[in-house]
Design a protein around this motif. Sequence first.
Motif, short mmCIF file in Angstrom:
data_model
loop_
_atom_site.label_atom_id
_atom_site.label_comp_id
_atom_site.label_asym_id
_atom_site.label_seq_id
_atom_site.Cartn_x
_atom_site.Cartn_y
_atom_site.Cartn_z
N GLY A 276 25.86 -14.34 22.36
CA GLY A 276 26.40 -13.22 23.12
C GLY A 276 25.49 -12.82 24.27
N GLY A 277 24.18 -12.80 24.01
CA GLY A 277 23.22 -12.45 25.05
C GLY A 277 23.24 -13.44 26.21
N LEU A 278 23.38 -14.72 25.87
CA LEU A 278 23.45 -15.74 26.92
C LEU A 278 24.70 -15.57 27.77
N ILE A 279 25.81 -15.20 27.11
CA ILE A 279 27.05 -14.98 27.85
C ILE A 279 26.91 -13.78 28.78
N VAL A 280 26.33 -12.69 28.26
CA VAL A 280 26.15 -11.48 29.08
C VAL A 280 25.27 -11.77 30.29
N HIS A 281 24.20 -12.55 30.07
CA HIS A 281 23.26 -12.84 31.16
C HIS A 281 23.68 -14.06 31.98
N ALA A 282 24.79 -14.70 31.57
CA ALA A 282 25.33 -15.85 32.31
C ALA A 282 24.29 -16.93 32.54
N ARG A 283 23.62 -17.33 31.47
CA ARG A 283 22.64 -18.39 31.59
C ARG A 283 22.72 -19.33 30.39
N LEU A 284 22.14 -20.51 30.55
CA LEU A 284 22.08 -21.47 29.47
C LEU A 284 20.87 -21.17 28.58
N PRO A 285 20.90 -21.58 27.32
CA PRO A 285 19.73 -21.33 26.45
C PRO A 285 18.55 -22.20 26.85
N THR A 286 17.37 -21.69 26.55
CA THR A 286 16.18 -22.54 26.69
C THR A 286 16.21 -23.59 25.58
N GLY A 290 18.01 -22.99 21.99
CA GLY A 290 19.05 -23.91 21.51
C GLY A 290 18.67 -24.56 20.19
N ALA A 291 17.41 -25.00 20.09
CA ALA A 291 16.94 -25.61 18.85
C ALA A 291 16.94 -24.59 17.72
N GLY A 292 16.53 -23.36 18.02
CA GLY A 292 16.49 -22.32 16.99
C GLY A 292 17.87 -22.01 16.44
#
Length: 313
Positions: A276-286, A290-292
């Motif tokens: 959800g945080g990635l969607i709000v900030h419109a960015r891909l995971p580190t 992603g591994a976590g």
Amino acid sequence: MDRQFYIGVFAAIFAAFAFSLNFIVPFVIGDYSTFDFALIRHVVSAVVGAYILVITKGVAQYLTPGNWLIATWLAFIGYVGYFLTVTGAAIYAGPVIAPAFLGLVPIVLALIGNRRQGSLPWRFLMMPLMLVLFGLVLVNSAAFTEVGLDSVRSLWIGVPLSIAAVVLWVWFAIANQAALAARPGMPSGVWSALILIGGGILMLVFYPIGAAMGLFQLPKLGFGWGTAAPLYLWGVSLALVATVGGVWTWNVAARSLPVALAAQLIVSETAFGVIGGLIVHARLPTVLEGAGVAILIAGVVLAIGVFHARRAC
């Protein structure tokens, strides 16, 4: 038995999703505070709880003073008290370190729950727990870096509040399951309604105190629809999905699953929160995020498989 098991699993995962919606609150309520949001959310949830009691047949037998007292106490521990400590932790320890501490909840709850119930030999529980712990470390890897510490106001206040939030949620989960076990004839919906009403009453009692402390922005910004529409719309929406849905499905899970498994399933709240945080900030995971998340999901899947296999024996 399998049907009850899978209902409990899906209920716990939905509860985790519902609780993860709390992470988007700061981004959708404008200039209003999280306390304003909590007031709207809990009052609406209390109204829904009252409606559930009105439409449920034969509910009078469950409305004893003892049930009301315990449900209100659980509402204070798991909702109002937990909310206040989490909010304080986020204010003083920052928005990164506080969630990192809260990630300890499923680990602590699984250990305490399995010790109390003995639902699984420890050798079967260790691998899922290690995966979950490793996943949480990766997801929260930025917490204690220089960037993560930039938003810290006071670790001496924020860290104890974070630990208090962990203690309150673990306490609530164990006490709530014990209360449900002591009331096998009470429908989960009725018990959820009592907790929802208790939480709403407690927030109304807290409002004059919080307003005097300047924690609420409603008196300053106004209650009118023109300014407070986003607060009302999101407050009602999350009251229905995150509070009512979350409380009800968690109670279903608590009645259907051992604490050690329910605790590991609730860790998916962290995965949902990161997404959800990635969607709000419109960015891909580190890479680490992603591994976590992937390892967290693996730990949850492994926990389900282990508990299901033990039930089948």
